[in-house]
Design an enzyme around this catalytic site. Structure first.
Site, PDB file in Angstrom:
ATOM      1  N   TYR A 116      -4.418   2.675   8.542  1.00 31.30           N
ATOM      2  CA  TYR A 116      -3.958   1.412   8.109  1.00 31.30           C
ATOM      3  C   TYR A 116      -3.993   0.050   8.894  1.00 31.30           C
ATOM      4  O   TYR A 116      -2.954  -0.727   8.857  1.00 31.30           O
ATOM      5  CB  TYR A 116      -2.770   2.209   7.375  1.00 31.30           C
ATOM      6  N   CYS A 161      37.780  18.764  19.359  1.00 32.06           N
ATOM      7  CA  CYS A 161      37.771  20.156  19.650  1.00 32.06           C
ATOM      8  C   CYS A 161      38.709  19.446  20.909  1.00 32.06           C
ATOM      9  O   CYS A 161      38.156  18.264  21.709  1.00 32.06           O
ATOM     10  CB  CYS A 161      36.931  20.961  20.015  1.00 32.06           C
ATOM     11  N   ASP A 215       2.541  10.756   2.595  1.00 30.84           N
ATOM     12  CA  ASP A 215       3.771  10.978   3.285  1.00 30.84           C
ATOM     13  C   ASP A 215       2.838  12.638   4.608  1.00 30.84           C
ATOM     14  O   ASP A 215       2.092  13.515   3.907  1.00 30.84           O
ATOM     15  CB  ASP A 215       4.154  11.963   2.292  1.00 30.84           C
ATOM     16  N   CYS A 220      35.736  24.611  26.738  1.00 24.92           N
ATOM     17  CA  CYS A 220      35.085  24.612  25.013  1.00 24.92           C
ATOM     18  C   CYS A 220      33.430  25.483  25.758  1.00 24.92           C
ATOM     19  O   CYS A 220      32.938  24.075  25.904  1.00 24.92           O
ATOM     20  CB  CYS A 220      35.333  23.519  24.254  1.00 24.92           C
ATOM     21  N   LYS A 236       2.935   4.513   1.056  1.00 25.49           N
ATOM     22  CA  LYS A 236       3.266   4.886   2.123  1.00 25.49           C
ATOM     23  C   LYS A 236       2.452   6.322   2.317  1.00 25.49           C
ATOM     24  O   LYS A 236       3.746   6.841   1.860  1.00 25.49           O
ATOM     25  CB  LYS A 236       4.610   5.785   2.078  1.00 25.49           C
ATOM     26  N   LYS A 243      11.088   2.810  -0.191  1.00 23.94           N
ATOM     27  CA  LYS A 243      10.734   4.256  -0.623  1.00 23.94           C
ATOM     28  C   LYS A 243      11.411   4.518  -2.078  1.00 23.94           C
ATOM     29  O   LYS A 243      11.780   3.867  -2.956  1.00 23.94           O
ATOM     30  CB  LYS A 243      11.699   5.095  -0.244  1.00 23.94           C
ATOM     31  N   CYS A 300      36.863  27.691  20.670  1.00 25.95           N
ATOM     32  CA  CYS A 300      37.550  28.095  21.652  1.00 25.95           C
ATOM     33  C   CYS A 300      39.063  28.000  21.455  1.00 25.95           C
ATOM     34  O   CYS A 300      39.298  28.505  22.894  1.00 25.95           O
ATOM     35  CB  CYS A 300      37.626  27.115  22.523  1.00 25.95           C
ATOM     36  N   GLU A 347       1.290  -1.377  -0.139  1.00 28.29           N
ATOM     37  CA  GLU A 347       0.332   0.485   0.453  1.00 28.29           C
ATOM     38  C   GLU A 347       0.745   0.733   0.192  1.00 28.29           C
ATOM     39  O   GLU A 347       1.923   1.101   0.334  1.00 28.29           O
ATOM     40  CB  GLU A 347      -0.712  -0.238   1.231  1.00 28.29           C
ATOM     41  N   CYS A 395      39.987  24.420  17.289  1.00 32.87           N
ATOM     42  CA  CYS A 395      38.514  24.977  16.981  1.00 32.87           C
ATOM     43  C   CYS A 395      37.653  25.976  17.297  1.00 32.87           C
ATOM     44  O   CYS A 395      38.321  27.413  17.923  1.00 32.87           O
ATOM     45  CB  CYS A 395      37.893  24.298  18.730  1.00 32.87           C
TER      46      CYS A 395
END
Ligand code: IVH
Length: 712
Positions: free
Chosen positions: A239, A456, A131, A462, A129, A327, A435, A127, A432
């Site tokens: 369903y 980091c 959305d 940080c 799907k 899908k 920091c 069946e 990073c």
């Protein structure tokens, strides 16, 4: 025949019932005209007269009050927030298949799990799907009493008033043999045509248009004021189902037909197949029809038709073994990569994020996409395999963006011919950005390879890591504190109000003594501050697994946290086991990695976390503020609940997976190897070293039949 000229006192019961029905329809019509189209058909006074008459009849005949009574809905004050609903049967999600092979593999898995002989056919339903958003509708004695969102699958939100506004959702069920308790599940969606009409109206009124039907449906359904939902044209397909006091049929297809007979819309494209090729042909057919359907779909769902098989197959984590979503291929769009931004996560990981020229991919406007790590930017995937044929990504590049269903958008290709001649490769920062500490790629002890992720090294200094840890702590699957979301913890951190998780629970006490009271803060006030403190207090009792997950330990996701909570039963026991596990040659470490679902990676991460002095002091501070709720063992009655079971050797009546699922359902813990902690070994023919070890340790041992005798 109508009785609108008869006074309320003179109505007979039957007349009153018909009159309430007429008024409900009439008032709903005027609501639509007034709110929805901004074009009232009658005067305000005439409208009020209808409502007053409706109320007077309800007062005289309280038993006749309708589930969709206009007095409950119209003009009713919007609620402040939705109540919570615990689903008596979890609302599952679905695993995905992306091609025909995945579907064939799905069927093979089912056959293997059920140990079916070759001449046995596996009938599957197929069946579309839809959305939209799933909802669970509860009926008691045929009357709609409660509707809920899926939420996290275990607890959803009570959206009864909103769901009552949908014409597709019957308030009373028709037909006979209606189980006393019945929960129908399905998808709420907005038809494409309704969506377009809604947007045309928005445009005409100079208002912003909606992005796509799904988001609009979601937004409409989650309105605290149900009169707004009432103006949105939402629809429903049934369903599946949740709790049922009696199950009237033995197959998926018969159940869906039954739901149709009770008055629910079901999808006309559902069909049943016994041959894989025909199933896949149906997928193709639905895919061809996709554009002409009046609702968005993103694939085809296959389900094992026999319900006894569904039952035996059970589920893994959150998805049933007996269903899968096939899908449709991903949707693509071309856009420009404007910039690459680096975000710092709670464990210090530097994640590059693509800032894109906003583009519509299959109905969703995308402006960000994750780039995972620096290898990915350079066109190198996991294990050194090339992605995008090894093409790197540079700011300014024209790229192909792909979005497949609920998967995060990916950049799948680059147009090198469009690249500016003076463009330079992106240089990934080695410091990073939050920091300034060194950001390094560690060698992974277990894999013996360099980590793909640069981290980091700033740790406690940080700010980005601290904020992300806090965001994780308050996230939905963790503490989930109403009114304390990602945005708030960020500002509270910046203002020095909340620097670590324990500070959340001392906020109120500190605020009392503070010169900068929260109630005086812009956007706050007495009430919202009171609500916030109440919401925090509400979470001083928290499930052990949520707490473990909230700590944000690397590699400990919500599933692993649940396994740990179930295995150790208390935080003290877990902490002690992990501290003892620091000796990796010892028994405690073996016990830890022996737990099914916990590997060396998770074990090492736990050891690292508990080995950190600072973590222990925040933990102590936290634990003095809150109480942990121990997990309930699944089945008190079961002779194996709470016991540690190991399966070994060949099993004949069930597969290893099935055996494991069965044991867990009965409240047992399943381990991979035998130790002193093992309570029971189930040994089939061919059992070797595990059987010997169990004998040496004096562990109770049974064969497969013995197992069935024990649990029957
Ligand atoms: S069956 C246990 N059937 O897809 C089975 N789900 O990705 C549960 N969905 O949460 C779902 N159409 O919201 C099923 N025909 C369909 C569906 C469907 C859409 C949604 C549902 C579910 C999600 C999983």
């Amino acid at each position: 025949m109508t009785f609108d000229d008869k006074s309320v006192e003179d109505l007979s019961t039957e007349e009153a019932r018909l009159e309430l029905e007429r008024l409900a329809q009439e008032i709903a019509k005027h609501n639509r005209a007034y709110h929805g189209q901004d074009a009232p058909l009658i005067s305000d006074a005439a409208y009020d007269a209808l409502k007053i008459r409706n109320q007077a009849i309800e007062k005289r005949f309280p038993d006749l009050k309708r589930v969709d009574s206009p007095s409950d809905l119209v003009g009713a004050a919007p609620q402040e927030k939705f109540g919570k609903v615990k689903h008596s049967v979890s609302m599952l999600s679905l695993d995905n298949a992306f091609n025909d092979d995945d579907v064939a593999e799905f069927v093979t898995r089912i056959r293997r799990f059920l140990r079916l002989s070759l001449d046995e056919t596996v009938a599957l339903t197929a069946e579309p799907k839809i959305d939209g958003l799933s909802a669970s509708l509860r009926y008691e004695k045929g009357v709609f009493v409660r509707g809920a969102t899926r939420g996290d699958g275990t607890v959803g939100e009570n959206i009864t008033a909103n769901l009552k506004t949908l014409n597709d959702i019957p308030k009373y069920l028709s037909g006979d043999e209606i189980p006393d308790i019945l929960e129908v599940r399905g998808e709420v969606y907005m038809a494409k045509s309704d969506f377009l009409a809604l947007n045309a109206r928005m445009e005409e009124e100079g208002k912003p248009v909606y992005v796509n039907p799904r988001n609009t449906a979601a937004g409409s359904l989650r309105q605290l004021d149900a009169t707004i939902t009432a103006q949105r044209p939402l629809k429903f397909f049934a369903y599946s189902w949740g709790e049922m006091s009696t199950l009237p049929h033995e197959t998926q297809s018969a159940m869906v037909q039954q739901m149709a007979d009770w008055g629910f819309p079901v999808n006309p494209l559902m069909a049943r197949f016994e041959v894989l090729d025909n199933l896949l042909a149906h997928y193709k057919k639905i895919e061809m029809e996709r554009a002409s359907l009046d609702y968005d779909i993103d694939g085809v769902v296959y389900k094992v038709n026999r319900l006894d098989w569904q039952n035996r197959l059970g589920f893994v984590t959150k998805a049933p073994r007996w269903a899968i979503a096939h899908k449709f291929p991903a949707e693509k769009a071309i856009t420009v990569l404007k910039d690459i931004e680096i975000q710092v996560g709670r464990t210090g990981a530097l994640t590059p994020v693509a800032k894109l020229e906003p583009v519509n991919v299959g109905g969703v406007v995308v402006s960000n996409a994750t780039l995972h790590n620096e290898d990915y930017i350079n066109g190198i995937g996991q294990d050194g395999a090339l992605i995008r044929d090894g093409k790197d990504l540079r700011p300014g590049d024209t790229v192909i963006l792909q979005r497949a269903g609920d998967v995060i958008p990916q950049i799948v290709d680059v147009f090198l011919e469009k690249r500016a001649v003076d463009s330079a490769a992106f240089i990934f920062p080695e410091k990073c950005p939050a920091c300034g500490s060194d950001a390094v790629r560690d060698y992974n002890e277990i894999t013996g390879k360099k980590d793909a992720v640069r981290r980091c090294t700033g740790g406690l200094i940080c700010p980005a890591q601290a904020i992300e840890r806090l965001k994780h702590f308050v996230s939905r699957k963790a503490f989930d504190i109403e009114g304390l979301g990602a945005k708030q913890v960020e500002t509270f951190y910046e203002e020095g109000r909340i620097m670590n998780a324990a500070d959340i629970f001392t906020l109120e006490r500190r605020d009392k003594r503070s010169l900068k009271r929260l109630k005086d803060k812009e956007g706050f006030g007495e009430t919202s501050v009171k609500n916030l403190f109440a919401a925090i207090d509400e979470k001083r009792q928290i499930d052990l697994h949520r707490f473990i997950f909230a700590l944000g330990i690397r590699h400990i996701g919500d599933t692993t946290a649940k396994i740990l909570a179930r295995s150790y039963g208390s935080f003290e026991a877990l902490r002690e086991a992990v501290l003892m596990g620091q000796d990796k040659t010892g028994e405690a470490y073996q016990d830890l990695v022996n737990i099914d679902g916990i590997g060396q990676t998770a074990a090492s991460a736990l050891i690292e976390f508990f080995g950190e002095e600072h973590n222990l002091s925040v933990l102590d501070a936290l634990l003095s503020e809150i109480n942990l709720i121990a997990p309930v063992v699944n089945d008190e009655q079961s002779p194996v609940s709470g016991k540690t079971v190991v399966f070994t050797g060949a099993l004949e009546k069930m597969t290893r997976d099935e055996a494991k699922a069965m044991a867990e359902r009965l409240g047992a813990k399943v381990a991979g190897s035998v130790s002193k902690k093992t309570d029971l070994l189930v040994a089939g023919p061919g059992a070797g070293s595990k059987l010997k070890k169990a004998k040496d340790l004096g562990v109770e041992t049974v064969d497969e039949q013995g197992w069935f005798d024990l649990i029957s």
